[in-house]
Design an enzyme around this catalytic site. Structure first.
Site: not given
Length: 179
Positions: A6, A38, A50, A129, A161, A167
């Site tokens: 997440t 999520k 979330g 994260s 990401a 991610t």
């Protein structure tokens, strides 16, 4: 075995509110799922939540939070404070490991098991994260672009990401009608 998952980001900008999250769930060094959802609607989509952390713990918290929202209709901060208080003081709930971001038309809140209910000054809040990466990107984009809240969330989560190995770019975003 450590499960990581997440990045959640909420942005309140120019009268718009968006919350988004990636879809990756990682166990040790393996991606176990790439399309997890999520972010959940509560109260028929008036409130969005979330979560980062243990999924089972997060769902237990979501159920309790929705119950609190029903006990305090129209008062998200009060419901959040009551949940945080219960989360911190209840012996069983104290063991729940998750963080929650809650948004509605007026509020953006972070809830934690340490009893925190935090409303960010600038309306930008990231957890998980890649939360710090996404938050930093969103802060820069808010200051230096004319993007919408939804576009900022998308761009920021993609940046996270690119940096954070926990991610991915399988991103889901929800808009919330702001007041």
């Amino acid at each position: 075995m450590r499960i990581r998952s997440t990045t959640i980001l909420a942005v309140r900008h120019n009268g718009e509110v968006a919350i988004g999250g990636d879809g990756q769930v990682t166990m040790n060094t393996s991606v176990m799922k790439s399309d997890a959802s999520k972010i959940r609607p509560l109260l028929g989509g008036k409130v969005w939540c979330g979560f980062a952390g243990s999924t089972a713990d997060a769902f237990a918290l979501l159920e309790r939070f929705e119950s609190m929202l029903k006990d305090y209709p129209g008062n998200v901060p009060k419901a959040a404070t009551e949940l945080a208080k219960q989360w911190r003081t209840d012996r069983a709930m104290r063991r729940l490991e998750a963080l929650m971001v809650v948004v509605d038309a007026q509020q953006t809140l972070l809830l934690s098991g340490t009893g925190d209910v935090i409303q960010p000054t600038d309306g930008i809040l990231g957890i998980g994260s890649g939360g710090n990466y996404a938050t930093a990107a969103a802060k820069a984009l808010v200051k230096h672009s004319s993007l919408s809240a939804e576009e900022i969330v998308m761009a920021s989560l993609k940046i996270a990401a690119d940096i954070d190995i926990y991610t991915n770019d399988n991103i889901k975003i929800h808009r919330v009608e702001a007041v």
